[in-house]
Scaffold this active site. Structure first.
Site, PDB file in Angstrom:
ATOM      1  N   ASP A   1       0.785  -1.238   0.000  1.00 33.69           N
ATOM      2  CA  ASP A   1       0.000   0.000   0.000  1.00 33.69           C
ATOM      3  C   ASP A   1       0.821   1.296   0.000  1.00 33.69           C
ATOM      4  O   ASP A   1       1.774   1.420   0.780  1.00 33.69           O
ATOM      5  CB  ASP A   1      -0.865   0.074   1.264  1.00 33.69           C
ATOM      6  CG  ASP A   1      -1.456  -1.262   1.662  1.00 33.69           C
ATOM      7  OD1 ASP A   1      -1.341  -2.215   0.899  1.00 33.69           O
ATOM      8  OD2 ASP A   1      -2.026  -1.328   2.769  1.00 33.69           O
TER       9      ASP A   1
ATOM     10  N   GLN B   1       4.234   0.587   2.217  1.00 35.26           N
ATOM     11  CA  GLN B   1       4.473  -0.632   2.986  1.00 35.26           C
ATOM     12  C   GLN B   1       5.605  -1.399   2.300  1.00 35.26           C
ATOM     13  O   GLN B   1       5.557  -1.663   1.087  1.00 35.26           O
ATOM     14  CB  GLN B   1       3.200  -1.495   3.011  1.00 35.26           C
ATOM     15  CG  GLN B   1       2.029  -0.822   3.717  1.00 35.26           C
ATOM     16  CD  GLN B   1       2.086  -0.989   5.218  1.00 35.26           C
ATOM     17  OE1 GLN B   1       1.781  -2.047   5.723  1.00 35.26           O
ATOM     18  NE2 GLN B   1       2.470   0.055   5.935  1.00 35.26           N
TER      19      GLN B   1
ATOM     20  N   TRP C   1       5.343 -10.540   1.520  1.00 32.87           N
ATOM     21  CA  TRP C   1       4.891  -9.648   2.590  1.00 32.87           C
ATOM     22  C   TRP C   1       5.453 -10.078   3.953  1.00 32.87           C
ATOM     23  O   TRP C   1       5.520 -11.259   4.254  1.00 32.87           O
ATOM     24  CB  TRP C   1       3.359  -9.648   2.630  1.00 32.87           C
ATOM     25  CG  TRP C   1       2.802  -8.667   3.610  1.00 32.87           C
ATOM     26  CD1 TRP C   1       2.584  -7.346   3.399  1.00 32.87           C
ATOM     27  CD2 TRP C   1       2.388  -8.934   4.949  1.00 32.87           C
ATOM     28  NE1 TRP C   1       2.072  -6.767   4.533  1.00 32.87           N
ATOM     29  CE2 TRP C   1       1.940  -7.717   5.501  1.00 32.87           C
ATOM     30  CE3 TRP C   1       2.360 -10.075   5.742  1.00 32.87           C
ATOM     31  CZ2 TRP C   1       1.456  -7.608   6.803  1.00 32.87           C
ATOM     32  CZ3 TRP C   1       1.882  -9.967   7.047  1.00 32.87           C
ATOM     33  CH2 TRP C   1       1.437  -8.750   7.556  1.00 32.87           C
TER      34      TRP C   1
ATOM     35  N   TRP D   1       1.756  -0.676   9.962  1.00 31.83           N
ATOM     36  CA  TRP D   1       0.882  -0.865   8.812  1.00 31.83           C
ATOM     37  C   TRP D   1       0.353   0.469   8.307  1.00 31.83           C
ATOM     38  O   TRP D   1       0.783   1.521   8.750  1.00 31.83           O
ATOM     39  CB  TRP D   1      -0.244  -1.838   9.184  1.00 31.83           C
ATOM     40  CG  TRP D   1       0.248  -3.257   9.365  1.00 31.83           C
ATOM     41  CD1 TRP D   1       1.549  -3.696   9.389  1.00 31.83           C
ATOM     42  CD2 TRP D   1      -0.572  -4.407   9.564  1.00 31.83           C
ATOM     43  NE1 TRP D   1       1.583  -5.055   9.573  1.00 31.83           N
ATOM     44  CE2 TRP D   1       0.300  -5.520   9.687  1.00 31.83           C
ATOM     45  CE3 TRP D   1      -1.948  -4.620   9.645  1.00 31.83           C
ATOM     46  CZ2 TRP D   1      -0.192  -6.821   9.887  1.00 31.83           C
ATOM     47  CZ3 TRP D   1      -2.432  -5.902   9.842  1.00 31.83           C
ATOM     48  CH2 TRP D   1      -1.564  -6.994   9.960  1.00 31.83           C
ATOM     49  N   SER D   2      -0.648   0.379   7.423  1.00 30.93           N
ATOM     50  CA  SER D   2      -1.006   1.568   6.635  1.00 30.93           C
ATOM     51  C   SER D   2      -1.601   2.714   7.437  1.00 30.93           C
ATOM     52  O   SER D   2      -2.195   2.515   8.497  1.00 30.93           O
ATOM     53  CB  SER D   2      -1.958   1.154   5.525  1.00 30.93           C
ATOM     54  OG  SER D   2      -1.202   0.456   4.566  1.00 30.93           O
TER      55      SER D   2
ATOM     56  N   ASP E   1      -5.850   1.101   9.387  1.00 34.83           N
ATOM     57  CA  ASP E   1      -5.725   1.989   8.231  1.00 34.83           C
ATOM     58  C   ASP E   1      -6.449   3.331   8.397  1.00 34.83           C
ATOM     59  O   ASP E   1      -7.377   3.660   7.625  1.00 34.83           O
ATOM     60  CB  ASP E   1      -6.208   1.276   6.942  1.00 34.83           C
ATOM     61  CG  ASP E   1      -5.575  -0.086   6.767  1.00 34.83           C
ATOM     62  OD1 ASP E   1      -4.479  -0.308   7.320  1.00 34.83           O
ATOM     63  OD2 ASP E   1      -6.175  -0.953   6.089  1.00 34.83           O
TER      64      ASP E   1
ATOM     65  N   GLU F   1     -10.596  -2.369   4.372  1.00 38.78           N
ATOM     66  CA  GLU F   1      -9.220  -1.895   4.526  1.00 38.78           C
ATOM     67  C   GLU F   1      -9.095  -0.520   3.873  1.00 38.78           C
ATOM     68  O   GLU F   1      -9.871  -0.169   2.972  1.00 38.78           O
ATOM     69  CB  GLU F   1      -8.243  -2.870   3.845  1.00 38.78           C
ATOM     70  CG  GLU F   1      -8.276  -4.266   4.456  1.00 38.78           C
ATOM     71  CD  GLU F   1      -7.137  -5.160   3.970  1.00 38.78           C
ATOM     72  OE1 GLU F   1      -6.396  -5.689   4.809  1.00 38.78           O
ATOM     73  OE2 GLU F   1      -6.998  -5.334   2.745  1.00 38.78           O
TER      74      GLU F   1
END
Ligand code: DQQ
Length: 578
Positions: free
Chosen positions: A66, A82, A90, A125-126, A192, A246
């Site tokens: 992302d 990311q 990942w 994370w995002s 997110d 998300e």
């Protein structure tokens, strides 16, 4: 370097020995435990770099996903994303950081946000950027805490006089938002945060994506100081049977004109867009609607479809996207992650996975019923060696090669006019799934009016090609234009995902020209139909059509002739992408 066919079969045989080791977490991505570091032997092994992009953003190696916190600060564009510093799958996620003055050429900096606190010790994370009054940027992002719970954190630049903002400090009181038994939020599906916006009551608001069983939810939090955040009684919006939401994105759009708006803008001529990334299908869909700032509720307009069947930014590979307001150029810009279609084993062998699509300007169509998208103007400075065709007839069953451009790294625009509408094929059923229609009627299936469009990444004898085309139908006495990006013949390597994509383009072929623009870049074809009404991005990995063996054609496999009213093509120079 070995020949491509040898390298592909070698990669395949080698990959058979590797095997998978997949763990599923509530994390939206697979975890390939075995691939968390790149074995040295693979670094030295045959690595086919023919698919690395020339002007689409990607780092030199490893996994990306992302886009995070895009923004402009003191004339410099920032892209965080990311990133796995240790491998091509990942895992080990940090926020990598690059900056640019033109959104085309980038320089990379050290990771900006990485695990360093209890509140993000298991991953960063995002999240999104908010520019506070006075111009100070801050980041809200999701951290994974020691109990693997998803929590929301704050980070800010250490030194505001550094336009590159290379150092980021975390707020010591993180986390600022977390799931508790009291608020009944699911702590493994809570992530997110969006860009925050300011309401008339001077309170900041932010959304966090979640799910309650299969009800997709955008939780709303409010704060007067960006420090203490209170969960609103009701979410801003939720939709049944859509699963985890998300990377939500919520922003205002002008009802008249291209100009973008600051995320806190309000007014009579303003509509709102809510975009959701659907974890279950990995599609980004959006609705357009109104936002009642007093009730703090979002209402999609009548006729908007919610969920996977709704409007999409892109009907191909494009996920976890995010917009930002470029107040330097008064436009709203969309970034999106374009994942690979190759196998995990091939990704590990080539040492990288994931690119970012070309940033796009987005604005509301005159109809108010959809967004239009167009590659940012700056990308045109990479164009060279223009090829321009005068208007000509493209006979049914023929193709013409576009000679004079580097076909594997090009920008090509064509405009078609159709007249022989008696020949259109008839669609009888009430509903059609455009993607299925495209798979059934691929480019090689002869039609009446269409298929016509481009054969990109075409090999010499057309054993490989990726076709992007239109096909016109008559559906209940109305013309319906289908746009397809057909990967069924893209590669002799059968280990790629070769799903064909498609969507209907809302235009009347008796009144309007059918325009198609494709940004072709070594393993991606990003195509804009009808001036940005429909966008489809495909990732392809030909084995014969690579490097200088790639050809580009305009084709017409219908029985009716079509007229090319204009064609412009350019080779694209290499950008500095990392
Ligand atoms: N990717 C991030 C999550 C987000 C997902 C983890 C979407 O924050 O939900 O890398 O691709």
């Amino acid at each position: 370097m070995t020949t491509p066919s040898i390298s592909v079969s070698f990669l395949f045989i080698y990959a058979l020995f590797l095997g998978y080791n997949v763990l599923e977490l509530e994390a939206s991505h697979h975890i390939f435990a075995r691939y968390q570091t790149s074995p040295k032997v693979l670094h030295k092994a045959l690595v086919n770099q023919a698919y690395r992009t020339g002007y689409h953003f990607q780092p030199p190696k490893n996994w990306i996903n992302d886009p995070n916190g895009p923004m402009v600060y003191k004339g410099i564009y920032h892209l965080f994303y990311q990133y796995n510093p240790k491998g091509a799958v990942w895992g080990n996620i940090v926020w990598a950081h690059s900056t640019s003055t033109d959104l085309v050429n980038w320089i990379s900096h050290k990771p900006a946000i990485f695990p360093s606190q209890q509140a993000d010790i298991n991953g960063c994370w995002s999240g999104s950027a908010t520019i506070l009054p006075g111009g100070k940027p801050v980041m809200l992002y999701t951290g994974i805490d020691p109990s693997e719970r998803q929590v929301q954190n704050l980070a800010m630049p250490k030194n505001l006089s550094d336009p590159y903002l290379t150092e980021w400090v975390k707020y010591p009181k993180n986390p600022l938002m977390l799931a508790t038994p009291m608020n009944r939020i699911n702590g493994s599906a809570f992530r997110d945060p969006t860009t925050a916006w300011l309401g008339p009551d001077k309170l900041w608001r932010v959304l966090v994506g979640s799910r309650d069983n299969r009800v997709g939810v955008a939780y709303l939090y409010k704060s007067k100081d960006f420090d203490h955040w209170n969960l609103a009684k009701e979410p801003l919006h939720s939709v049944e049977r859509t699963g985890m939401w998300e990377c939500p994105d919520f922003f205002p759009v002008n009802t008249d004109g291209f100009e973008g708006l600051d995320t806190s803008a309000r007014g009579k001529r303003v509509k709102y867009v809510l975009k959701i990334s659907l974890d279950e299908t990995k599609h980004d869909y959006y609705t357009i609607g109104t936002y009642d700032v007093v009730k703090d509720k979002y209402f999609p307009d009548k006729g908007m479809v919610e969920g996977d069947e709704g409007l999409r930014y892109d009907y191909g590979k494009f996920y976890a996207s995010k917009t930002f307001f470029d107040d330097e150029k008064k436009r709203r810009i969309l970034w999106g992650w374009t994942n690979e279609s190759s196998s995990v084993k091939d990704d590990v062998l080539k040492g990288w996975s994931g690119i970012q699509a070309i940033p796009r300007s987005v604005w509301l169509d005159k109809s108010g019923k959809k967004l239009l998208q167009w590659p940012i103007k700056e990308i045109e400075k990479l164009r060279e060696n223009q090829v321009n065709w005068p208007s000509k007839i493209l006979e049914g069953g023929s193709k013409l090669e576009v000679i004079g451009v580097t076909a594997g790294q090009a920008d090509v625009e064509v405009s078609f006019e159709v007249s022989d509408l008696k020949k259109v094929e008839v669609l009888k059923k009430k509903h059609y799934n455009p993607q299925l229609l495209c798979s059934k009627n691929s480019a090689s299936v002869r039609g009446g009016l269409g298929p016509f469009g481009f054969l990109t990444f075409a090999s010499n004898c057309l054993r490989e090609y990726t076709a992007v085309f239109f096909r016109i139908y008559n559906h209940r006495n109305k013309h319906k234009v289908l746009m397809c990006s057909d990967q069924s013949r893209s590669s002799l390597n059968k280990h790629n995902d070769n799903t064909t994509y498609g969507a209907f383009v809302d235009l009347d072929p008796t009144q309007e020209k059918l325009s198609l623009r494709s940004l072709i870049d070594r393993s991606i074809v990003e195509s804009f139909g009808g001036g940005g009404k429909v966008v489809i991005s495909s990732r392809v990995y030909p084995t014969l059509a690579i490097d200088n063996q790639i050809k580009l054609f305009v084709f017409n496999n219908g029985t009716a002739n079509v007229k090319i009213t204009s064609l412009n093509a350019w080779s694209m120079k290499k950008a500095q992408i990392n």
